[in-house]
Design a protein around this motif. Structure first.
Motif, PDB file in Angstrom:
ATOM      1  N   ALA A 143       0.775  -1.169  -0.016  1.00  0.00           N
ATOM      2  CA  ALA A 143      -0.071  -0.092  -0.038  1.00  0.00           C
ATOM      3  C   ALA A 143       0.712   1.168  -0.168  1.00  0.00           C
ATOM      4  CB  ALA A 143      -0.850  -0.045   1.250  1.00  0.00           C
ATOM      5  N   ARG A 144       1.749   1.225   0.730  1.00  0.00           N
ATOM      6  CA  ARG A 144       2.667   2.357   0.978  1.00  0.00           C
ATOM      7  C   ARG A 144       3.547   2.653  -0.620  1.00  0.00           C
ATOM      8  NH1 ARG A 144       7.125   2.045   3.909  1.00  0.00           N
ATOM      9  NH2 ARG A 144       6.794  -0.064   4.887  1.00  0.00           N
ATOM     10  N   VAL A 145       3.780   1.718  -1.417  1.00  0.00           N
ATOM     11  CA  VAL A 145       4.518   1.611  -2.590  1.00  0.00           C
ATOM     12  C   VAL A 145       3.259   2.263  -3.686  1.00  0.00           C
ATOM     13  CG1 VAL A 145       5.456   0.390  -4.474  1.00  0.00           C
ATOM     14  CG2 VAL A 145       6.393   0.249  -1.969  1.00  0.00           C
ATOM     15  N   GLY A 146       2.142   1.381  -3.653  1.00  0.00           N
ATOM     16  CA  GLY A 146       1.350   1.425  -5.018  1.00  0.00           C
ATOM     17  C   GLY A 146      -0.104   2.388  -4.512  1.00  0.00           C
ATOM     18  N   THR A 147      -0.163   2.841  -3.344  1.00  0.00           N
ATOM     19  CA  THR A 147      -1.565   3.699  -3.376  1.00  0.00           C
ATOM     20  C   THR A 147      -1.566   4.904  -4.194  1.00  0.00           C
ATOM     21  OG1 THR A 147      -1.882   3.039  -0.995  1.00  0.00           O
ATOM     22  CG2 THR A 147      -2.796   4.972  -1.623  1.00  0.00           C
ATOM     23  N   ASP A 148      -0.427   5.542  -4.394  1.00  0.00           N
ATOM     24  CA  ASP A 148      -0.451   6.607  -5.399  1.00  0.00           C
ATOM     25  C   ASP A 148      -0.713   6.368  -6.688  1.00  0.00           C
ATOM     26  OD1 ASP A 148      -0.132   8.478  -3.482  1.00  0.00           O
ATOM     27  OD2 ASP A 148       2.201   8.569  -3.973  1.00  0.00           O
ATOM     28  N   TRP A 149      -0.717   5.035  -7.208  1.00  0.00           N
ATOM     29  CA  TRP A 149      -0.839   4.414  -8.467  1.00  0.00           C
ATOM     30  C   TRP A 149      -1.925   3.682  -8.671  1.00  0.00           C
ATOM     31  CZ3 TRP A 149       1.897   8.037 -10.318  1.00  0.00           C
ATOM     32  CH2 TRP A 149       3.057   8.534  -9.765  1.00  0.00           C
ATOM     33  N   LEU A 150      -2.863   3.512  -7.427  1.00  0.00           N
ATOM     34  CA  LEU A 150      -4.137   2.486  -7.659  1.00  0.00           C
ATOM     35  C   LEU A 150      -3.938   1.060  -7.604  1.00  0.00           C
ATOM     36  CD1 LEU A 150      -6.432   4.857  -9.527  1.00  0.00           C
ATOM     37  CD2 LEU A 150      -6.460   4.817  -6.827  1.00  0.00           C
ATOM     38  N   TRP A 151      -2.821   0.742  -6.868  1.00  0.00           N
ATOM     39  CA  TRP A 151      -2.819  -0.547  -6.805  1.00  0.00           C
ATOM     40  C   TRP A 151      -3.704  -1.237  -5.861  1.00  0.00           C
ATOM     41  CZ3 TRP A 151       3.343  -2.129  -6.221  1.00  0.00           C
ATOM     42  CH2 TRP A 151       4.020  -1.536  -7.106  1.00  0.00           C
ATOM     43  N   ASP A 152      -4.338  -2.241  -6.130  1.00  0.00           N
ATOM     44  CA  ASP A 152      -5.419  -2.587  -5.252  1.00  0.00           C
ATOM     45  C   ASP A 152      -5.334  -4.411  -4.850  1.00  0.00           C
ATOM     46  OD1 ASP A 152      -6.711  -2.939  -7.690  1.00  0.00           O
ATOM     47  OD2 ASP A 152      -8.574  -2.861  -6.506  1.00  0.00           O
ATOM     48  N   SER A 153      -4.978  -4.916  -6.322  1.00  0.00           N
ATOM     49  CA  SER A 153      -5.108  -6.356  -6.556  1.00  0.00           C
ATOM     50  C   SER A 153      -4.802  -7.052  -4.914  1.00  0.00           C
ATOM     51  CB  SER A 153      -4.424  -6.829  -7.499  1.00  0.00           C
ATOM     52  OG  SER A 153      -3.045  -6.972  -7.340  1.00  0.00           O
ATOM     53  N   ARG A 154      -3.640  -6.791  -4.473  1.00  0.00           N
ATOM     54  CA  ARG A 154      -3.238  -7.743  -3.379  1.00  0.00           C
ATOM     55  C   ARG A 154      -3.725  -7.267  -2.002  1.00  0.00           C
ATOM     56  NH1 ARG A 154       1.567 -10.645  -4.362  1.00  0.00           N
ATOM     57  NH2 ARG A 154       1.093 -11.795  -6.508  1.00  0.00           N
ATOM     58  N   LEU A 155      -4.714  -5.999  -2.021  1.00  0.00           N
ATOM     59  CA  LEU A 155      -5.264  -5.674  -1.005  1.00  0.00           C
ATOM     60  C   LEU A 155      -6.714  -6.177  -0.793  1.00  0.00           C
ATOM     61  CD1 LEU A 155      -4.174  -1.699  -0.984  1.00  0.00           C
ATOM     62  CD2 LEU A 155      -3.292  -3.640   0.457  1.00  0.00           C
ATOM     63  N   ARG A 156      -7.357  -6.382  -1.947  1.00  0.00           N
ATOM     64  CA  ARG A 156      -8.604  -7.244  -1.906  1.00  0.00           C
ATOM     65  C   ARG A 156      -8.782  -8.714  -1.883  1.00  0.00           C
ATOM     66  NH1 ARG A 156      -9.467  -7.828  -7.642  1.00  0.00           N
ATOM     67  NH2 ARG A 156      -8.263  -6.253  -8.964  1.00  0.00           N
ATOM     68  N   MET A 157      -7.305  -9.124  -2.026  1.00  0.00           N
ATOM     69  CA  MET A 157      -7.212 -10.649  -2.364  1.00  0.00           C
ATOM     70  C   MET A 157      -7.705 -11.272  -0.981  1.00  0.00           C
ATOM     71  SD  MET A 157      -3.832 -12.454  -3.556  1.00  0.00           S
ATOM     72  CE  MET A 157      -4.101 -12.000  -5.192  1.00  0.00           C
ATOM     73  N   ALA A 158      -7.983 -12.353  -0.874  1.00  0.00           N
ATOM     74  CA  ALA A 158      -8.288 -13.076   0.293  1.00  0.00           C
ATOM     75  C   ALA A 158      -7.245 -13.337   1.095  1.00  0.00           C
ATOM     76  CB  ALA A 158      -9.152 -14.427  -0.103  1.00  0.00           C
ATOM     77  N   GLU A 159      -7.416 -13.571   2.574  1.00  0.00           N
ATOM     78  CA  GLU A 159      -6.003 -13.602   3.380  1.00  0.00           C
ATOM     79  C   GLU A 159      -5.319 -15.000   2.636  1.00  0.00           C
ATOM     80  OE1 GLU A 159      -3.441 -12.554   6.414  1.00  0.00           O
ATOM     81  OE2 GLU A 159      -4.935 -11.278   5.317  1.00  0.00           O
ATOM     82  N   SER A 160      -6.274 -16.111   2.564  1.00  0.00           N
ATOM     83  CA  SER A 160      -5.545 -17.308   2.125  1.00  0.00           C
ATOM     84  C   SER A 160      -4.823 -17.452   1.029  1.00  0.00           C
ATOM     85  CB  SER A 160      -6.644 -18.563   2.371  1.00  0.00           C
ATOM     86  OG  SER A 160      -7.723 -18.159   1.594  1.00  0.00           O
ATOM     87  N   ASP A 161      -5.639 -16.732   0.010  1.00  0.00           N
ATOM     88  CA  ASP A 161      -4.836 -16.789  -1.326  1.00  0.00           C
ATOM     89  C   ASP A 161      -3.519 -15.960  -1.253  1.00  0.00           C
ATOM     90  OD1 ASP A 161      -7.112 -18.242  -2.389  1.00  0.00           O
ATOM     91  OD2 ASP A 161      -8.231 -16.312  -2.860  1.00  0.00           O
TER      92      ASP A 161
END
Length: 202
Positions: A56-74
């Motif tokens: 998040a600290r690296v990618g928020t400015d560029w709207l990275w979100d795939s790993r933030l919405r991924m299920a914990e187990s995945d």
């Protein structure tokens, strides 16, 4: 196939032009800027909370979100896979950059994630990190050599990203358009993220 001309993007969605790039042999590495006080640490079993924080600290400015919405187990399954390598750029005991190499496809390596926190940009650290990413991808000990190192970037990423990859030896090979939910409207990212990209509400 998209038709020529304009195509409407629904409110609440984002659209990005994605460019896929690859290299088929190791390039000659560019100059290696000195980075006093900076090291690259291989994080062999990343904690998911630690990883999401850095991501998040690296990618928020560029709207990275795939790993933030991924299920914990995945996410945990990816990060603990022996063919996925996570590295952190360390400064003053704190992770300030992310490098993720994915060797899960036989004979290939994906530069899955590559980036620095805003405080690290503009000091040559990106070139320093890319040199290490290239060297590691093409010389992974104890495994068969790869024949393809690839990455994709999009028009929501840093404006410097595409040319940086090309200067590093990657060659553009494919272009796509991706349409997806705006993560600022789904609650994955704060609405203040990436102010350079307007929010269009439904």
């Amino acid at each position: 196939m998209l038709p020529d001309g304009y195509s409407d993007v629904p409110a609440g969605k984002l659209a990005a032009v994605v460019t896929h790039l690859e290299m088929r042999k190791p390039p000659q590495l560019g100059p290696d800027p000195e980075q006093p006080g900076i090291t690259l640490a291989h994080v062999e079993t990343p904690d998911t909370a630690w990883y999401r924080d850095l991501y998040a600290r690296v990618g928020t400015d560029w709207l990275w979100d795939s790993r933030l919405r991924m299920a914990e187990s995945d996410l945990a399954a990816i990060l603990t896979n022996p063919d996925v390598e996570v590295y952190a750029v360390m400064k003053d005991g704190r992770a300030e950059g992310l490098l993720e190499l994915d060797f899960r496809e036989e004979g290939a390596c994906e530069l899955a994630f590559f980036g620095l926190t805003p405080a690290m940009v503009g000091n040559g650290t990106g070139r320093w990190l890319m040199n290490r990413a290239i060297a590691r991808a093409w010389s992974r000990e104890g495994h068969a050599p790869i024949g393809r190192f690839w990455v994709h970037t999009c028009t929501l990423d840093s404006p410097q990203a595409l040319n940086f990859y090309i200067r590093s030896g990657f060659v553009p090979v494919k272009r796509q358009v991706e349409v997806f939910d705006d993560p600022r409207l789904t609650g994955v990212l704060p609405e203040t993220a990436a102010p350079q990209v307007p929010i269009l509400r439904a």
